[in-house]
Write a protein that holds these residues in place. Structure first.
Motif, PDB file in Angstrom:
ATOM      1  N   LEU A  71       5.167  -4.374   2.789  1.00  0.00           N
ATOM      2  CA  LEU A  71       3.940  -4.675   2.057  1.00  0.00           C
ATOM      3  C   LEU A  71       3.408  -6.036   2.470  1.00  0.00           C
ATOM      4  O   LEU A  71       4.167  -7.005   2.597  1.00  0.00           O
ATOM      5  CB  LEU A  71       4.192  -4.651   0.555  1.00  0.00           C
ATOM      6  CG  LEU A  71       4.177  -3.282  -0.140  1.00  0.00           C
ATOM      7  CD1 LEU A  71       5.390  -2.457   0.274  1.00  0.00           C
ATOM      8  CD2 LEU A  71       4.146  -3.441  -1.641  1.00  0.00           C
ATOM      9  N   GLU A  75      -1.138  -6.945  -0.590  1.00  0.00           N
ATOM     10  CA  GLU A  75      -0.672  -5.781  -1.351  1.00  0.00           C
ATOM     11  C   GLU A  75       0.294  -6.209  -2.453  1.00  0.00           C
ATOM     12  O   GLU A  75       0.287  -5.636  -3.553  1.00  0.00           O
ATOM     13  CB  GLU A  75      -0.010  -4.777  -0.406  1.00  0.00           C
ATOM     14  CG  GLU A  75      -0.989  -4.080   0.523  1.00  0.00           C
ATOM     15  CD  GLU A  75      -0.282  -3.244   1.571  1.00  0.00           C
ATOM     16  OE1 GLU A  75      -0.773  -2.144   1.881  1.00  0.00           O
ATOM     17  OE2 GLU A  75       0.769  -3.697   2.090  1.00  0.00           O
ATOM     18  N   MET A  76       1.146  -7.189  -2.150  1.00  0.00           N
ATOM     19  CA  MET A  76       2.071  -7.682  -3.160  1.00  0.00           C
ATOM     20  C   MET A  76       1.320  -8.260  -4.345  1.00  0.00           C
ATOM     21  O   MET A  76       1.669  -8.024  -5.501  1.00  0.00           O
ATOM     22  CB  MET A  76       2.988  -8.755  -2.552  1.00  0.00           C
ATOM     23  CG  MET A  76       4.150  -8.215  -1.743  1.00  0.00           C
ATOM     24  SD  MET A  76       5.236  -7.167  -2.721  1.00  0.00           S
ATOM     25  CE  MET A  76       5.551  -8.190  -4.133  1.00  0.00           C
ATOM     26  N   GLN A  78      -1.696  -7.530  -5.363  1.00  0.00           N
ATOM     27  CA  GLN A  78      -2.352  -6.460  -6.120  1.00  0.00           C
ATOM     28  C   GLN A  78      -1.388  -5.841  -7.119  1.00  0.00           C
ATOM     29  O   GLN A  78      -1.775  -5.500  -8.244  1.00  0.00           O
ATOM     30  CB  GLN A  78      -2.879  -5.397  -5.161  1.00  0.00           C
ATOM     31  CG  GLN A  78      -4.116  -5.814  -4.390  1.00  0.00           C
ATOM     32  CD  GLN A  78      -4.613  -4.726  -3.463  1.00  0.00           C
ATOM     33  OE1 GLN A  78      -3.983  -3.675  -3.331  1.00  0.00           O
ATOM     34  NE2 GLN A  78      -5.727  -4.969  -2.799  1.00  0.00           N
ATOM     35  N   ILE A  79      -0.136  -5.695  -6.707  1.00  0.00           N
ATOM     36  CA  ILE A  79       0.872  -5.132  -7.610  1.00  0.00           C
ATOM     37  C   ILE A  79       1.226  -6.124  -8.708  1.00  0.00           C
ATOM     38  O   ILE A  79       1.255  -5.795  -9.902  1.00  0.00           O
ATOM     39  CB  ILE A  79       2.136  -4.745  -6.824  1.00  0.00           C
ATOM     40  CG1 ILE A  79       1.815  -3.637  -5.828  1.00  0.00           C
ATOM     41  CG2 ILE A  79       3.258  -4.306  -7.760  1.00  0.00           C
ATOM     42  CD1 ILE A  79       2.940  -3.351  -4.859  1.00  0.00           C
ATOM     43  N   LEU A  80       1.456  -7.373  -8.305  1.00  0.00           N
ATOM     44  CA  LEU A  80       1.920  -8.377  -9.254  1.00  0.00           C
ATOM     45  C   LEU A  80       0.830  -8.845 -10.211  1.00  0.00           C
ATOM     46  O   LEU A  80       1.138  -9.392 -11.266  1.00  0.00           O
ATOM     47  CB  LEU A  80       2.498  -9.574  -8.489  1.00  0.00           C
ATOM     48  CG  LEU A  80       3.776  -9.277  -7.696  1.00  0.00           C
ATOM     49  CD1 LEU A  80       4.178 -10.479  -6.858  1.00  0.00           C
ATOM     50  CD2 LEU A  80       4.913  -8.891  -8.633  1.00  0.00           C
ATOM     51  N   LYS A  82      -0.790  -7.078 -12.010  1.00  0.00           N
ATOM     52  CA  LYS A  82      -0.659  -6.256 -13.212  1.00  0.00           C
ATOM     53  C   LYS A  82       0.429  -6.786 -14.141  1.00  0.00           C
ATOM     54  O   LYS A  82       0.629  -6.269 -15.233  1.00  0.00           O
ATOM     55  CB  LYS A  82      -0.365  -4.813 -12.815  1.00  0.00           C
ATOM     56  CG  LYS A  82      -1.468  -4.207 -11.940  1.00  0.00           C
ATOM     57  CD  LYS A  82      -1.145  -2.790 -11.546  1.00  0.00           C
ATOM     58  CE  LYS A  82      -2.265  -2.213 -10.680  1.00  0.00           C
ATOM     59  NZ  LYS A  82      -1.992  -0.820 -10.277  1.00  0.00           N
ATOM     60  N   ILE A 118       6.110   0.667 -10.803  1.00  0.00           N
ATOM     61  CA  ILE A 118       6.015   0.265  -9.390  1.00  0.00           C
ATOM     62  C   ILE A 118       6.165   1.491  -8.494  1.00  0.00           C
ATOM     63  O   ILE A 118       5.425   1.645  -7.511  1.00  0.00           O
ATOM     64  CB  ILE A 118       7.093  -0.782  -9.059  1.00  0.00           C
ATOM     65  CG1 ILE A 118       6.912  -2.019  -9.926  1.00  0.00           C
ATOM     66  CG2 ILE A 118       7.039  -1.158  -7.574  1.00  0.00           C
ATOM     67  CD1 ILE A 118       8.048  -3.011  -9.831  1.00  0.00           C
ATOM     68  N   GLU A 121       2.976   3.454  -8.554  1.00  0.00           N
ATOM     69  CA  GLU A 121       1.905   2.740  -7.861  1.00  0.00           C
ATOM     70  C   GLU A 121       2.026   2.874  -6.343  1.00  0.00           C
ATOM     71  O   GLU A 121       1.029   3.070  -5.640  1.00  0.00           O
ATOM     72  CB  GLU A 121       1.945   1.259  -8.256  1.00  0.00           C
ATOM     73  CG  GLU A 121       0.924   0.375  -7.567  1.00  0.00           C
ATOM     74  CD  GLU A 121      -0.471   0.537  -8.144  1.00  0.00           C
ATOM     75  OE1 GLU A 121      -1.430   0.129  -7.473  1.00  0.00           O
ATOM     76  OE2 GLU A 121      -0.587   1.057  -9.273  1.00  0.00           O
ATOM     77  N   LEU A 122       3.262   2.803  -5.844  1.00  0.00           N
ATOM     78  CA  LEU A 122       3.484   2.794  -4.398  1.00  0.00           C
ATOM     79  C   LEU A 122       3.925   4.141  -3.848  1.00  0.00           C
ATOM     80  O   LEU A 122       4.138   4.276  -2.637  1.00  0.00           O
ATOM     81  CB  LEU A 122       4.537   1.728  -4.040  1.00  0.00           C
ATOM     82  CG  LEU A 122       4.141   0.289  -4.361  1.00  0.00           C
ATOM     83  CD1 LEU A 122       5.292  -0.657  -4.046  1.00  0.00           C
ATOM     84  CD2 LEU A 122       2.904  -0.113  -3.574  1.00  0.00           C
TER      85      LEU A 122
END
Length: 341
Positions: A71, A75-76, A78-80, A82, A118, A121-122
């Motif tokens: 990632l 991208e990291m 975008q996940i974090l 949240k 997670i 999401e991925l």
């Protein structure tokens, strides 16, 4: 002034590195990231990240293959985003390598965050590393193994053994420092000998009670303080199966993440055929026995992840061996090659 000096040093180092091979340049760049905190923080903004959840790596299944996704920093985030404190999560990552193009690789354990969220999401899953080593590509397994070992080391060294005070990780994760005592801690590996014993026509494999059903492997054990490799091999074989090694030869070495972080030193050992009666140490092993060439060859063909592939007609399990990425597998294949040469 210090900032000017650092910038000049980087420029000179960069020019010098151009004169060296790709490997040398990469190793020197990684060393810079370990020693220069600001450079490492900058690299975190452009690097690739491998995700873990409570030390289990994240995999994606594409067709029949299991991939280990990388990632990007974007991208990291975008996940974090949240979750709370996203920037602090990036700081928890550890440096595990880089590409030939100097794209840094980091590992990050998100064990405190929602696992299912997670994965959804991925579109993948966090998989136990022991299982992952059977299914991922050979080039990915060493990276996952070293990443898990480093993440585990940081998790277990959060406090100074001298003062009991918290230790602080540097951005690269190459060390931890106790500012109260001034002690610096570096990740370490424990030397382990792993030995394939043979009497000339058979090889000896064993299993511990904790092993998956049906799995056999070579004998192994930690080196005692003050021992050399030869002494450790002879002692382990004597202790575990009651045999005396007549000769041994070195094969290879490998980092192995179990039980924590070990340097596996692989050897072949020969015992006398007339004195090959096994006496198993039941405190160490559940079973140990001799295998002939045909049984070994058949065992190497089995896929333990395929249901029914390692079962006999009566339902009992046929023996199977460690994954191809394990040095124990290499020892077994070397023995087969020697027998068939």
């Amino acid at each position: 002034m210090a900032a000017v000096y650092q910038a000049l040093h980087r420029r000179v180092s960069s020019l010098a590195c151009r004169l060296h091979s790709t490997y040398v340049r990469k190793m020197r760049y990684l060393n810079q990231l370990k020693e220069d905190d600001s450079l490492c923080r900058q690299a975190q903004t452009s690097g690739h990240f491998y995700l873990f959840h409570n030390l289990s790596p994240f995999l994606q299944k594409v067709g029949q293959k299991y991939l280990v996704p990388q990632l990007s920093a974007a991208e990291m985030r975008q996940i974090l985003e949240k979750f709370q404190e996203a920037e602090q999560w990036i700081e928890k990552s550890v440096l595990i390598g880089c590409s030939d193009e100097h794209r840094p690789h980091f590992a990050l354990d998100l064990g405190a965050l929602d696992k299912s969220g997670i994965e959804s999401e991925l579109q993948g899953s966090f998989t136990d590393l022991r299982k992952a080593l059977f299914v991922v590509d050979g080039k990915d397994s060493p990276l996952l193994a070293s990443a898990q070992s480093l993440l585990r080391w940081h998790d277990s060294h959060q406090y100074c053994s001298k003062t009991g005070q918290p230790t602080e990780k540097n951005p690269a994760g190459s060390k931890r420092v106790c500012h109260a005592s001034g002690v610096t801690y570096y990740p370490q590996m424990a030397p382990v000998v792993i030995t394939l014993v043979s009497d000339g026509s058979r090889c000896l494999l064993a299993r511990q009670p904790s092993f998956p059903p049906g799995m056999f492997t070579a004998l192994s054990g930690f080196c005692d303080m003050g021992e050399n490799v030869e002494e450790a091999v002879r002692r382990e074989v004597a202790e575990e199966v009651g045999l005396e090694v007549e000769s041994l030869r070195y094969s290879a070495s490998q980092h192995w993440p179990f039980p924590s972080s070990s340097l596996m030193i692989a050897c072949h050992a020969l015992v006398g055929a007339r004195r090959a009666e096994i006496s198993v140490d039941s405190l160490e092993l559940e079973e140990a026995r001799w295998f002939g060439l045909e049984e070994i060859v058949e065992g190497l063909k089995r896929d333990p992840l395929q249901k029914g592939s390692s079962k006999q007609e009566d339902g009992s399990l046929l023996p199977w061996f460690p994954p191809k990425q394990a040095v124990a597998h290499q020892l077994i294949r070397e023995w087969v090659q020697q027998q068939t040469a």
